[in-house]
Each structure stands twice: as C-alpha cells, then as structure tokens.
Design a protein around this motif. Sequence first.
Motif, short mmCIF file in Angstrom:
data_model
loop_
_atom_site.label_atom_id
_atom_site.label_comp_id
_atom_site.label_asym_id
_atom_site.label_seq_id
_atom_site.Cartn_x
_atom_site.Cartn_y
_atom_site.Cartn_z
N ARG A 7 31.68 85.42 -30.27
CA ARG A 7 32.26 84.64 -29.17
C ARG A 7 31.16 84.29 -28.20
O ARG A 7 30.29 85.11 -27.92
CB ARG A 7 33.33 85.47 -28.46
CG ARG A 7 33.94 84.78 -27.27
CD ARG A 7 34.16 85.84 -26.17
NE ARG A 7 34.70 85.28 -24.97
CZ ARG A 7 33.96 84.84 -23.96
NH1 ARG A 7 32.66 84.88 -24.00
NH2 ARG A 7 34.54 84.36 -22.87
N SER A 8 31.20 83.08 -27.67
CA SER A 8 30.19 82.69 -26.71
C SER A 8 30.75 81.63 -25.77
O SER A 8 31.49 80.74 -26.19
CB SER A 8 28.96 82.11 -27.42
OG SER A 8 27.98 81.71 -26.48
N TRP A 9 30.36 81.74 -24.51
CA TRP A 9 30.59 80.64 -23.58
C TRP A 9 29.71 79.49 -24.05
O TRP A 9 28.63 79.71 -24.61
CB TRP A 9 30.18 81.04 -22.17
CG TRP A 9 31.12 82.00 -21.52
CD1 TRP A 9 31.00 83.35 -21.47
CD2 TRP A 9 32.33 81.68 -20.83
NE1 TRP A 9 32.06 83.90 -20.79
CE2 TRP A 9 32.89 82.89 -20.39
CE3 TRP A 9 32.98 80.49 -20.53
CZ2 TRP A 9 34.08 82.94 -19.66
CZ3 TRP A 9 34.16 80.53 -19.81
CH2 TRP A 9 34.71 81.75 -19.38
N ALA A 10 30.13 78.29 -23.79
CA ALA A 10 29.37 77.11 -24.21
C ALA A 10 27.93 77.17 -23.71
O ALA A 10 26.99 76.91 -24.45
CB ALA A 10 30.06 75.84 -23.71
N LYS A 11 27.75 77.54 -22.44
CA LYS A 11 26.41 77.53 -21.84
C LYS A 11 25.47 78.56 -22.48
O LYS A 11 24.25 78.44 -22.37
CB LYS A 11 26.49 77.75 -20.34
CG LYS A 11 27.00 79.13 -19.94
CD LYS A 11 27.08 79.29 -18.42
CE LYS A 11 27.63 80.62 -18.01
NZ LYS A 11 26.84 81.77 -18.43
N ASP A 12 26.03 79.55 -23.17
CA ASP A 12 25.21 80.59 -23.76
C ASP A 12 24.92 80.37 -25.24
O ASP A 12 24.20 81.16 -25.86
CB ASP A 12 25.89 81.96 -23.58
CG ASP A 12 26.02 82.34 -22.12
OD1 ASP A 12 25.14 81.95 -21.32
OD2 ASP A 12 26.99 83.02 -21.77
N LEU A 13 25.49 79.32 -25.83
CA LEU A 13 25.26 79.04 -27.24
C LEU A 13 23.83 78.56 -27.46
O LEU A 13 23.35 77.69 -26.74
CB LEU A 13 26.19 77.93 -27.72
CG LEU A 13 27.53 78.29 -28.29
CD1 LEU A 13 28.28 77.02 -28.67
CD2 LEU A 13 27.44 79.23 -29.45
N ASP A 14 23.18 79.10 -28.46
CA ASP A 14 21.86 78.58 -28.80
C ASP A 14 22.05 77.37 -29.71
O ASP A 14 23.11 77.18 -30.32
CB ASP A 14 20.99 79.65 -29.46
CG ASP A 14 21.57 80.15 -30.76
OD1 ASP A 14 21.38 79.47 -31.79
OD2 ASP A 14 22.26 81.20 -30.76
N GLU A 48 33.69 75.74 -18.99
CA GLU A 48 34.81 76.65 -19.25
C GLU A 48 35.21 76.70 -20.72
O GLU A 48 36.25 77.25 -21.07
CB GLU A 48 36.00 76.25 -18.38
CG GLU A 48 35.70 76.45 -16.90
CD GLU A 48 36.83 76.01 -16.00
OE1 GLU A 48 37.59 75.10 -16.37
OE2 GLU A 48 36.96 76.59 -14.91
N THR A 49 34.39 76.14 -21.60
CA THR A 49 34.66 76.17 -23.04
C THR A 49 34.06 77.42 -23.65
O THR A 49 32.94 77.80 -23.34
CB THR A 49 34.10 74.92 -23.73
OG1 THR A 49 34.78 73.77 -23.22
CG2 THR A 49 34.28 74.98 -25.24
N ARG A 50 34.85 78.05 -24.51
CA ARG A 50 34.39 79.22 -25.26
C ARG A 50 34.48 78.89 -26.75
O ARG A 50 35.41 78.21 -27.19
CB ARG A 50 35.27 80.43 -24.98
CG ARG A 50 35.35 80.84 -23.53
CD ARG A 50 36.77 81.36 -23.28
NE ARG A 50 36.95 81.94 -21.97
CZ ARG A 50 37.55 81.32 -20.95
NH1 ARG A 50 38.01 80.10 -21.08
NH2 ARG A 50 37.70 81.93 -19.80
N HIS A 51 33.55 79.40 -27.51
CA HIS A 51 33.54 79.22 -28.96
C HIS A 51 33.72 80.58 -29.61
O HIS A 51 33.11 81.57 -29.19
CB HIS A 51 32.24 78.58 -29.42
CG HIS A 51 32.06 77.19 -28.91
ND1 HIS A 51 32.56 76.09 -29.58
CD2 HIS A 51 31.48 76.72 -27.78
CE1 HIS A 51 32.27 75.00 -28.88
NE2 HIS A 51 31.61 75.36 -27.79
#
Length: 148
Positions: A7-14, A48-51
């Motif tokens: 799980r990752s917040w959008a801003k933390d996705l590599d 505010e998007t999570r993956h």
Amino acid sequence: MTVALRRSWAKDLDAATLYELLKLRVEVFVVEQATPYPELDGRDLLAETRHFWLESPEGVVISTLRLMEEHPGGHKAFRIGRVCTKRADRGHGHTARLLQAALAEVGDHPCHINAQTYLEEMYGRHGFVREGEEFLDDGIPHVAMVKP
C-alpha cells in the motif's frame, strides 16, 4: 504462492512501482478487454489517492486497486477504482484481499465503485449495493455501487 500486500500514498510511489501498476491496468483493461480508453486520468498522483497491490515473491505486481478520497458536498467519502488482476492469477481471492485492505481504511465512510456488471455479486459480498441502472462505460456494462 505467497503474495505480499503493498500500500502506498500516491506521493510515496516510486516511478518503477507506478509503472508496474499502470502496466497491469493497461494489460487488463485496454489489451485484454479490447477497450481503448484514457487510462492516465490524472487521479493516480492526487495527494489523497492510495494504491494497493499484491506482488509475487519475485516482485511482480499481480493485482491492484486505487482508493481515492472524495468530499462531495463537504462530506468525506471514498471511491475504489481500477481493480484488476493478471489473468493467470485470477480465482485465488486476490481481489477480495485488496478490497478488505482498502475498506479497512474507508472505515465508516461511504465508498463508491463503478463495477463491471458481471462483478456486482462479488462486490455485494463486500457490502456494496447497487445504485441506479446499468450504464455503458467505454462500451462495457457497469453499475454504480455504494458501501454505505
């Protein structure tokens, strides 16, 4: 096969992970379902998007979904979208596992999904109920559903 839930917040996705998530979505929605549509809709990187995704021991993304926070009328709600699993990995409960993880974050807030009609019963098992009539989305029958 043991798969890891991520799980990752959008801003933390590599970039490499985002690429793999998008690659799977294009593989399923555009190629397999033969539905050319604008996959890159500008919502994957919203604050505010999570993956959520599942990956194999080899690090291959096999299933994914996107959870977006919304504020219609000033009230907090969520929307699940882009739910898909690699064809070879279907039938093993991967979607259910991702839905459970996402819905744990949703808590008591309403959660919406535009589900492909043939999946209405599956989403119903997770507490979603149909809202309105069937509609076509990029030529594929869908129903709006909500988990109140």
